[in-house]
Design a protein around this motif. Structure first.
Motif, PDB file in Angstrom:
ATOM      1  N   GLU A  32      86.868 -32.372  -0.010  1.00 11.01           N
ATOM      2  CA  GLU A  32      85.665 -31.923  -0.660  1.00 11.01           C
ATOM      3  C   GLU A  32      84.875 -31.599   0.587  1.00 11.01           C
ATOM      4  O   GLU A  32      84.147 -30.563   0.079  1.00 11.01           O
ATOM      5  CB  GLU A  32      85.010 -33.101  -1.449  1.00 11.01           C
ATOM      6  CG  GLU A  32      85.689 -33.417  -2.725  1.00 11.01           C
ATOM      7  CD  GLU A  32      85.427 -32.126  -3.943  1.00 11.01           C
ATOM      8  OE1 GLU A  32      84.629 -31.639  -3.730  1.00 11.01           O
ATOM      9  OE2 GLU A  32      86.781 -31.894  -4.061  1.00 11.01           O
ATOM     10  N   ALA A  41      72.294 -25.746   1.694  1.00  8.39           N
ATOM     11  CA  ALA A  41      72.779 -26.999   1.878  1.00  8.39           C
ATOM     12  C   ALA A  41      73.198 -27.362   3.412  1.00  8.39           C
ATOM     13  O   ALA A  41      73.806 -26.406   3.960  1.00  8.39           O
ATOM     14  CB  ALA A  41      74.044 -27.259   0.743  1.00  8.39           C
ATOM     15  N   TRP A  44      77.658 -32.036   2.565  1.00  8.25           N
ATOM     16  CA  TRP A  44      78.344 -32.429   1.406  1.00  8.25           C
ATOM     17  C   TRP A  44      77.864 -33.999   1.170  1.00  8.25           C
ATOM     18  O   TRP A  44      78.105 -34.865   2.018  1.00  8.25           O
ATOM     19  CB  TRP A  44      79.928 -32.396   1.123  1.00  8.25           C
ATOM     20  CG  TRP A  44      80.225 -31.179   0.728  1.00  8.25           C
ATOM     21  CD1 TRP A  44      80.992 -30.207   1.611  1.00  8.25           C
ATOM     22  CD2 TRP A  44      79.982 -30.347  -0.237  1.00  8.25           C
ATOM     23  NE1 TRP A  44      81.064 -28.964   1.238  1.00  8.25           N
ATOM     24  CE2 TRP A  44      80.538 -28.846  -0.147  1.00  8.25           C
ATOM     25  CE3 TRP A  44      79.239 -30.558  -1.593  1.00  8.25           C
ATOM     26  CZ2 TRP A  44      80.439 -28.027  -1.225  1.00  8.25           C
ATOM     27  CZ3 TRP A  44      79.404 -29.564  -2.498  1.00  8.25           C
ATOM     28  CH2 TRP A  44      79.903 -28.328  -2.318  1.00  8.25           C
ATOM     29  N   ASP A  45      77.350 -34.299   0.099  1.00  5.85           N
ATOM     30  CA  ASP A  45      76.992 -35.755  -0.273  1.00  5.85           C
ATOM     31  C   ASP A  45      77.610 -36.218  -1.413  1.00  5.85           C
ATOM     32  O   ASP A  45      78.141 -35.331  -2.054  1.00  5.85           O
ATOM     33  CB  ASP A  45      75.484 -35.768  -0.463  1.00  5.85           C
ATOM     34  CG  ASP A  45      74.614 -37.270  -0.687  1.00  5.85           C
ATOM     35  OD1 ASP A  45      75.521 -38.008   0.046  1.00  5.85           O
ATOM     36  OD2 ASP A  45      73.650 -37.537  -1.153  1.00  5.85           O
ATOM     37  N   PHE A  46      77.823 -37.521  -1.499  1.00 11.91           N
ATOM     38  CA  PHE A  46      78.870 -38.081  -2.497  1.00 11.91           C
ATOM     39  C   PHE A  46      78.005 -39.211  -3.180  1.00 11.91           C
ATOM     40  O   PHE A  46      77.476 -39.947  -2.882  1.00 11.91           O
ATOM     41  CB  PHE A  46      80.189 -38.506  -1.938  1.00 11.91           C
ATOM     42  CG  PHE A  46      80.835 -37.554  -1.092  1.00 11.91           C
ATOM     43  CD1 PHE A  46      81.851 -36.885  -1.868  1.00 11.91           C
ATOM     44  CD2 PHE A  46      80.665 -37.465   0.096  1.00 11.91           C
ATOM     45  CE1 PHE A  46      82.670 -35.903  -1.236  1.00 11.91           C
ATOM     46  CE2 PHE A  46      81.269 -36.371   0.822  1.00 11.91           C
ATOM     47  CZ  PHE A  46      82.413 -35.742   0.085  1.00 11.91           C
ATOM     48  N   ASP A  47      78.075 -38.865  -4.772  1.00  8.79           N
ATOM     49  CA  ASP A  47      77.612 -39.787  -5.688  1.00  8.79           C
ATOM     50  C   ASP A  47      78.900 -40.849  -5.857  1.00  8.79           C
ATOM     51  O   ASP A  47      79.826 -40.304  -6.501  1.00  8.79           O
ATOM     52  CB  ASP A  47      77.124 -39.465  -6.864  1.00  8.79           C
ATOM     53  CG  ASP A  47      75.636 -38.712  -6.634  1.00  8.79           C
ATOM     54  OD1 ASP A  47      75.007 -39.238  -5.703  1.00  8.79           O
ATOM     55  OD2 ASP A  47      75.483 -37.915  -7.524  1.00  8.79           O
ATOM     56  N   LEU A  85      81.829 -37.930  -6.855  1.00  6.21           N
ATOM     57  CA  LEU A  85      81.462 -36.642  -7.079  1.00  6.21           C
ATOM     58  C   LEU A  85      80.451 -36.166  -6.060  1.00  6.21           C
ATOM     59  O   LEU A  85      79.610 -36.705  -5.530  1.00  6.21           O
ATOM     60  CB  LEU A  85      80.557 -36.872  -8.530  1.00  6.21           C
ATOM     61  CG  LEU A  85      81.201 -37.357  -9.890  1.00  6.21           C
ATOM     62  CD1 LEU A  85      80.107 -37.647 -10.753  1.00  6.21           C
ATOM     63  CD2 LEU A  85      82.344 -36.567 -10.132  1.00  6.21           C
ATOM     64  N   ALA A  86      81.176 -34.856  -5.586  1.00  7.33           N
ATOM     65  CA  ALA A  86      80.414 -34.042  -4.674  1.00  7.33           C
ATOM     66  C   ALA A  86      79.323 -33.426  -4.844  1.00  7.33           C
ATOM     67  O   ALA A  86      79.214 -32.774  -5.846  1.00  7.33           O
ATOM     68  CB  ALA A  86      81.529 -33.466  -3.928  1.00  7.33           C
ATOM     69  N   LYS A  87      78.198 -33.399  -4.158  1.00  8.94           N
ATOM     70  CA  LYS A  87      77.217 -32.744  -4.460  1.00  8.94           C
ATOM     71  C   LYS A  87      76.437 -32.319  -3.235  1.00  8.94           C
ATOM     72  O   LYS A  87      76.520 -32.863  -2.103  1.00  8.94           O
ATOM     73  CB  LYS A  87      75.930 -33.540  -5.323  1.00  8.94           C
ATOM     74  CG  LYS A  87      75.424 -34.656  -4.408  1.00  8.94           C
ATOM     75  CD  LYS A  87      74.449 -35.519  -4.984  1.00  8.94           C
ATOM     76  CE  LYS A  87      73.887 -36.451  -4.113  1.00  8.94           C
ATOM     77  NZ  LYS A  87      72.888 -37.327  -4.954  1.00  8.94           N
ATOM     78  N   PRO A  88      75.855 -30.998  -3.197  1.00 11.96           N
ATOM     79  CA  PRO A  88      75.335 -30.417  -1.761  1.00 11.96           C
ATOM     80  C   PRO A  88      73.952 -31.300  -1.503  1.00 11.96           C
ATOM     81  O   PRO A  88      73.531 -31.729  -2.327  1.00 11.96           O
ATOM     82  CB  PRO A  88      74.945 -29.120  -2.220  1.00 11.96           C
ATOM     83  CG  PRO A  88      75.010 -28.877  -3.510  1.00 11.96           C
ATOM     84  CD  PRO A  88      75.656 -30.000  -4.067  1.00 11.96           C
ATOM     85  N   GLY A  89      73.817 -31.722  -0.284  1.00  9.54           N
ATOM     86  CA  GLY A  89      72.873 -32.422   0.453  1.00  9.54           C
ATOM     87  C   GLY A  89      72.136 -31.614   1.306  1.00  9.54           C
ATOM     88  O   GLY A  89      72.641 -30.505   1.845  1.00  9.54           O
TER      89      GLY A  89
END
Length: 116
Positions: A32, A41, A44-47, A85-89
């Motif tokens: 990821e 961004a 990659w940040d992760f929840d 779950l990856a999300k843009p940081g």
């Protein structure tokens, strides 16, 4: 990634199964992080959520995820649920005039303060 990982499979060594689970988690995160970032961004940040099953899953930090897997395995758990779950940081800049800590000061200045 939303997945239940069995920790007890008949005919397989439990330690090897645990290593395979940790490998899958690390491999997913690495994959990821290689994806192209969306515009604006920084990383990659992760929840992450973790539990013995989906219903009992709680939010955890990515750096603590492997430790939680080890804890459940040590306690004899049969399975773990991992959700990543990856999300843009976006990085936040330090506010101007933020107080510096003693760790930011060079050792010479710190010695002078202690002698006074």
């Amino acid at each position: 990634m939303r997945k239940n990982f069995p920790l007890a499979i008949e005919g397989k060594n439990r330690d090897r199964i645990l290593d395979a689970v940790k490998h899958d988690v690390r491999k997913y995160v690495k994959r990821e992080r290689r994806r192209v970032l969306p515009e604006g961004a920084d990383y990659w940040d992760f929840d992450c959520r973790f539990g013995v099953n989906k219903e009992a899953a709680q939010e955890v930090h990515l750096s603590a995820l492997i430790g939680h897997i080890d804890t459940v395995a040590r306690e004899g758990g049969d399975q773990v649920y991992v959700e990543i779950l990856a999300k843009p940081g976006h990085r936040k800049a330090r506010p101007p005039g933020a107080a510096s800590t003693d760790a930011d000061m060079p050792d010479d200045n710190q010695d002078n303060l202690e002698n006074e």
